[in-house]
Motif scaffolding. Structure first.
Motif, PDB file in Angstrom:
ATOM      1  N   TRP A  98     -57.203  33.311  -9.682  1.00  0.00           N
ATOM      2  CA  TRP A  98     -57.759  34.952  -9.419  1.00  0.00           C
ATOM      3  C   TRP A  98     -56.826  36.052 -10.154  1.00  0.00           C
ATOM      4  CZ3 TRP A  98     -56.942  32.385  -4.382  1.00  0.00           C
ATOM      5  CH2 TRP A  98     -58.311  31.839  -4.022  1.00  0.00           C
ATOM      6  N   GLY A  99     -55.784  35.375 -11.255  1.00  0.00           N
ATOM      7  CA  GLY A  99     -55.219  36.396 -11.717  1.00  0.00           C
ATOM      8  C   GLY A  99     -54.202  37.324 -11.095  1.00  0.00           C
ATOM      9  N   PHE A 100     -53.322  37.088 -10.187  1.00  0.00           N
ATOM     10  CA  PHE A 100     -52.514  37.934  -9.388  1.00  0.00           C
ATOM     11  C   PHE A 100     -51.322  38.121 -10.240  1.00  0.00           C
ATOM     12  CE2 PHE A 100     -54.010  35.673  -5.551  1.00  0.00           C
ATOM     13  CZ  PHE A 100     -54.042  36.821  -4.784  1.00  0.00           C
ATOM     14  N   GLY A 101     -50.875  39.318 -10.340  1.00  0.00           N
ATOM     15  CA  GLY A 101     -49.806  39.886 -11.254  1.00  0.00           C
ATOM     16  C   GLY A 101     -49.070  40.756 -10.289  1.00  0.00           C
ATOM     17  N   PRO A 102     -47.820  41.289 -10.873  1.00  0.00           N
ATOM     18  CA  PRO A 102     -46.961  42.070 -10.131  1.00  0.00           C
ATOM     19  C   PRO A 102     -47.366  43.506  -9.766  1.00  0.00           C
ATOM     20  CG  PRO A 102     -46.212  41.951 -12.524  1.00  0.00           C
ATOM     21  CD  PRO A 102     -47.261  41.119 -12.134  1.00  0.00           C
ATOM     22  N   ASP A 103     -48.560  43.980 -10.244  1.00  0.00           N
ATOM     23  CA  ASP A 103     -48.933  45.351  -9.814  1.00  0.00           C
ATOM     24  C   ASP A 103     -50.224  45.079  -8.727  1.00  0.00           C
ATOM     25  OD1 ASP A 103     -47.466  46.413 -11.658  1.00  0.00           O
ATOM     26  OD2 ASP A 103     -49.207  46.277 -13.529  1.00  0.00           O
ATOM     27  N   ASP A 104     -50.332  43.836  -8.294  1.00  0.00           N
ATOM     28  CA  ASP A 104     -51.451  43.683  -7.360  1.00  0.00           C
ATOM     29  C   ASP A 104     -50.699  43.819  -5.854  1.00  0.00           C
ATOM     30  OD1 ASP A 104     -53.969  42.871  -8.153  1.00  0.00           O
ATOM     31  OD2 ASP A 104     -53.064  41.005  -9.077  1.00  0.00           O
ATOM     32  N   VAL A 105     -51.917  44.296  -4.961  1.00  0.00           N
ATOM     33  CA  VAL A 105     -51.513  44.796  -3.696  1.00  0.00           C
ATOM     34  C   VAL A 105     -52.755  43.971  -3.016  1.00  0.00           C
ATOM     35  CG1 VAL A 105     -51.302  46.593  -1.908  1.00  0.00           C
ATOM     36  CG2 VAL A 105     -50.402  47.201  -4.239  1.00  0.00           C
ATOM     37  N   ALA A 106     -52.191  42.974  -2.307  1.00  0.00           N
ATOM     38  CA  ALA A 106     -53.060  42.264  -1.384  1.00  0.00           C
ATOM     39  C   ALA A 106     -53.106  42.386  -0.021  1.00  0.00           C
ATOM     40  CB  ALA A 106     -52.613  40.722  -1.772  1.00  0.00           C
ATOM     41  N   MET A 107     -54.298  42.590   0.802  1.00  0.00           N
ATOM     42  CA  MET A 107     -54.581  42.725   2.098  1.00  0.00           C
ATOM     43  C   MET A 107     -55.217  41.733   2.568  1.00  0.00           C
ATOM     44  SD  MET A 107     -55.388  46.265   4.260  1.00  0.00           S
ATOM     45  CE  MET A 107     -54.944  46.125   5.981  1.00  0.00           C
ATOM     46  N   PRO A 108     -54.404  40.667   3.331  1.00  0.00           N
ATOM     47  CA  PRO A 108     -55.293  39.713   4.069  1.00  0.00           C
ATOM     48  C   PRO A 108     -55.798  40.328   5.513  1.00  0.00           C
ATOM     49  CG  PRO A 108     -52.917  39.352   4.325  1.00  0.00           C
ATOM     50  CD  PRO A 108     -53.260  40.753   3.442  1.00  0.00           C
ATOM     51  N   PHE A 109     -57.144  39.960   5.720  1.00  0.00           N
ATOM     52  CA  PHE A 109     -57.851  40.187   6.939  1.00  0.00           C
ATOM     53  C   PHE A 109     -57.733  39.016   7.826  1.00  0.00           C
ATOM     54  CE2 PHE A 109     -60.368  43.354   3.922  1.00  0.00           C
ATOM     55  CZ  PHE A 109     -59.543  44.430   4.117  1.00  0.00           C
ATOM     56  N   VAL A 110     -57.083  38.188   7.596  1.00  0.00           N
ATOM     57  CA  VAL A 110     -56.936  37.015   8.525  1.00  0.00           C
ATOM     58  C   VAL A 110     -55.222  36.691   8.638  1.00  0.00           C
ATOM     59  CG1 VAL A 110     -58.962  35.593   7.855  1.00  0.00           C
ATOM     60  CG2 VAL A 110     -56.949  35.580   6.191  1.00  0.00           C
ATOM     61  N   PRO A 111     -54.947  36.060   9.660  1.00  0.00           N
ATOM     62  CA  PRO A 111     -53.630  36.166  10.019  1.00  0.00           C
ATOM     63  C   PRO A 111     -52.850  35.333   9.016  1.00  0.00           C
ATOM     64  CG  PRO A 111     -54.960  35.584  12.208  1.00  0.00           C
ATOM     65  CD  PRO A 111     -55.738  35.546  10.772  1.00  0.00           C
ATOM     66  N   LEU A 112     -51.612  35.589   9.033  1.00  0.00           N
ATOM     67  CA  LEU A 112     -50.629  34.391   8.159  1.00  0.00           C
ATOM     68  C   LEU A 112     -50.549  33.248   8.751  1.00  0.00           C
ATOM     69  CD1 LEU A 112     -47.635  37.002   7.331  1.00  0.00           C
ATOM     70  CD2 LEU A 112     -49.694  36.512   5.863  1.00  0.00           C
ATOM     71  N   SER A 113     -51.031  33.097  10.017  1.00  0.00           N
ATOM     72  CA  SER A 113     -50.900  31.592  10.374  1.00  0.00           C
ATOM     73  C   SER A 113     -52.151  30.666   9.976  1.00  0.00           C
ATOM     74  CB  SER A 113     -51.179  31.588  11.978  1.00  0.00           C
ATOM     75  OG  SER A 113     -52.332  32.196  12.418  1.00  0.00           O
ATOM     76  N   THR A 114     -52.963  31.240   9.053  1.00  0.00           N
ATOM     77  CA  THR A 114     -54.326  30.540   8.565  1.00  0.00           C
ATOM     78  C   THR A 114     -53.838  30.417   7.186  1.00  0.00           C
ATOM     79  OG1 THR A 114     -55.380  32.438   7.610  1.00  0.00           O
ATOM     80  CG2 THR A 114     -55.921  31.578   9.842  1.00  0.00           C
ATOM     81  N   PRO A 115     -54.262  29.060   6.396  1.00  0.00           N
ATOM     82  CA  PRO A 115     -54.308  28.659   5.163  1.00  0.00           C
ATOM     83  C   PRO A 115     -54.550  29.965   4.314  1.00  0.00           C
ATOM     84  CG  PRO A 115     -55.241  26.840   6.197  1.00  0.00           C
ATOM     85  CD  PRO A 115     -55.153  28.074   7.342  1.00  0.00           C
ATOM     86  N   ASP A 116     -55.807  30.605   4.391  1.00  0.00           N
ATOM     87  CA  ASP A 116     -56.089  31.688   3.536  1.00  0.00           C
ATOM     88  C   ASP A 116     -55.420  32.728   3.601  1.00  0.00           C
ATOM     89  OD1 ASP A 116     -57.479  31.262   6.010  1.00  0.00           O
ATOM     90  OD2 ASP A 116     -59.208  32.195   5.521  1.00  0.00           O
ATOM     91  N   GLY A 117     -54.792  33.124   4.785  1.00  0.00           N
ATOM     92  CA  GLY A 117     -53.759  34.323   4.878  1.00  0.00           C
ATOM     93  C   GLY A 117     -52.534  34.197   4.160  1.00  0.00           C
ATOM     94  N   LEU A 118     -52.079  33.017   4.534  1.00  0.00           N
ATOM     95  CA  LEU A 118     -50.850  32.662   3.790  1.00  0.00           C
ATOM     96  C   LEU A 118     -50.795  32.166   2.334  1.00  0.00           C
ATOM     97  CD1 LEU A 118     -47.775  32.651   4.736  1.00  0.00           C
ATOM     98  CD2 LEU A 118     -48.002  30.273   5.451  1.00  0.00           C
ATOM     99  N   LEU A 119     -51.849  31.124   2.044  1.00  0.00           N
ATOM    100  CA  LEU A 119     -51.879  30.313   0.749  1.00  0.00           C
ATOM    101  C   LEU A 119     -52.560  30.878  -0.184  1.00  0.00           C
ATOM    102  CD1 LEU A 119     -51.073  26.741   1.802  1.00  0.00           C
ATOM    103  CD2 LEU A 119     -49.118  28.287   0.975  1.00  0.00           C
ATOM    104  N   ARG A 120     -53.708  31.860   0.164  1.00  0.00           N
ATOM    105  CA  ARG A 120     -54.420  32.519  -0.702  1.00  0.00           C
ATOM    106  C   ARG A 120     -54.048  33.839  -0.856  1.00  0.00           C
ATOM    107  NH1 ARG A 120     -60.600  30.838   1.530  1.00  0.00           N
ATOM    108  NH2 ARG A 120     -60.516  28.656   1.187  1.00  0.00           N
TER     109      ARG A 120
END
Length: 416
Positions: free
Chosen positions: A191-213
């Motif tokens: 996905w091309g994450f970089g230092p200027d990215d600001v990510a907002m997960p709408f799933v808990p950090l207890s889920t794989p997509d919240g934590l590892l995506r």
């Protein structure tokens, strides 16, 4: 191989990006706040590293050592991330337990993990009430523990870095530090994450997509993570617009609610979103009209992201191509299918979990239709119509998903 010197070390990131904001907790600081009200508790990389060191010292004061398991039962908060990195310093296993489980279902991951300590927030006290008090601690109670010095454990003494469970509480899988890092690298490359990215997960950090995506890949490259303990579409859009979020990661229900709220100019900074479930055109259009492609990803807790669409192909059916470090193949009646084919999807590569925690596999588990249809697991219409999601299994170094897929001439996968 992972590039030398690029590791999950929070200390190295603090040394390089000390004053840069690592996390913004936008959770409302008071109950019954007006709609679209957010707070902004900013935590720098230096702050997060210092907090992790303090948690590690206090966990050591509670007797946590290399090879032990620390469960955390909480909504998204900075303290959870600090505990993850504290476990890394101690050589312990960090195991987030979903606050969405019930007192009955929380026993599934806890029985499998048999944690040495469960750290919880007051709102989740009921989930740990059956555990011996000596094995539980509120986050605030840790502050009263006399800290001990932390020595770097030898690799032989350390356990897996991370243990995650499926949505119903099983299966429970373990990831080594290398596997966690491979997932971070794969997400950055995909996905091309970089230092200027600001990510907002709408799933808990207890889920794989919240934590590892979302969270860990963003921190891996020096970006900023927005955390909110309770999802509200109005508050979420306010946070996205005010903090300049560039990446949104969530399930179908969250993207649907945001679209219904009327995103307006709040999406002006957003470059893309990631969703595991297929979205109807009426939900996608408000994002596409604002230049925000919603790419679809596919994964299981055993392999958090196996395939993903590209931004240019987000309007196609299916789940795209395998990501970096994930090899996918289709097998039918034991025979490998080459070219355009259909068969059972098998996965391999360093992004896979190392295996099931003993007693935490899913040999007899099936995900109910309601859970799948809600997007809480697969979020896939085909799986919902089937009534269940097959349990997978690790076989000869591969993960057999038990799910049938088709692969087209472009190498893209879709459910059969």
């Amino acid at each position: 191989m992972v590039a030398p010197g690029v590791t999950l070390s929070l200390e190295r990131r603090a040394a390089r990006w000390g004053d840069r904001t690592a996390v913004v907790d936008v959770s409302e600081g008071r109950l019954c706040a007006p709609a679209e009200t957010i707070d902004a508790d900013r935590v720098s990389y230096d702050d997060l590293s210092t907090a992790a060191a303090g948690v590690a010292a206090r966990l050591a004061g509670r007797g946590i050592d290399a090879g032990d398991t620390v469960c955390v039962c909480t909504r998204d908060r900075v303290a959870a991330l600090a505990t993850l990195f504290a476990c890394r310093r101690l050589g312990a296993t960090f195991a987030p337990v979903s606050h969405r489980l019930t007192p009955a279902t929380v026993s599934r991951p806890l029985d499998a993990l048999d944690p040495d300590l469960v750290v919880y927030e007051p709102a989740q006290r009921d989930l740990v009430r059956d555990l011996p008090p000596a094995r539980t601690s509120g986050f605030g109670d840790l502050d009263d523990v006399d800290p001990e010095s932390v020595d770097s454990p030898s690799p032989a003494d350390s356990g897996p870095l991370l243990a995650l469970h499926g949505e119903p509480g099983t299966p429970v899988v373990a990831f080594s530090a290398e596997a966690v890092e491979r997932n971070c690298v794969a997400a950055v490359a995909t996905w091309g994450f970089g230092p200027d990215d600001v990510a907002m997960p709408f799933v808990p950090l207890s889920t794989p997509d919240g934590l590892l995506r979302a969270a860990l890949p963003t921190l891996y490259v020096g970006g900023t993570v927005l955390l909110d303990r309770a999802f509200d579409p109005g508050d979420a859009l306010t946070a996205v617009g005010r903090e300049g979020a560039t990446v949104l990661v969530g399930r179908a229900a969250a993207f649907r609610d945001l679209a219904a709220e009327g995103p307006g100019d709040d999406l002006g900074s957003v470059a893309w979103g990631v969703c595991e479930a297929p979205l109807p055109e009426a939900v996608r259009n408000p994002y596409l009209e604002r230049g925000v492609p919603l790419v679809r990803a596919y994964g299981r807790v055993e392999c958090p992201t196996a395939c993903c669409q590209s931004r240019a192909a987000c309007d196609r059916e299916g789940v795209g191509r395998p990501i970096l470090d994930c090899e996918a193949r289709l097998v039918d009646d034991g025979e490998l299918r080459e070219g355009a084919a259909e068969g059972t999807l098998e996965l391999s590569g360093p992004v896979l979990a190392d295996g099931y925690v003993e007693g935490g596999d899913a040999a007899d588990e099936r995900v109910e239709t309601a859970e799948v249809a809600e997007g809480r697991t697969a979020g896939d219409v085909a799986a919902a119509s089937a009534g269940e999601r097959p349990a997978g299994a690790f076989v000869d170094g591969r993960f057999d998903t038990g799910e049938r897929f088709r692969r087209d001439e472009r190498g893209e996968y879709r459910r059969a």
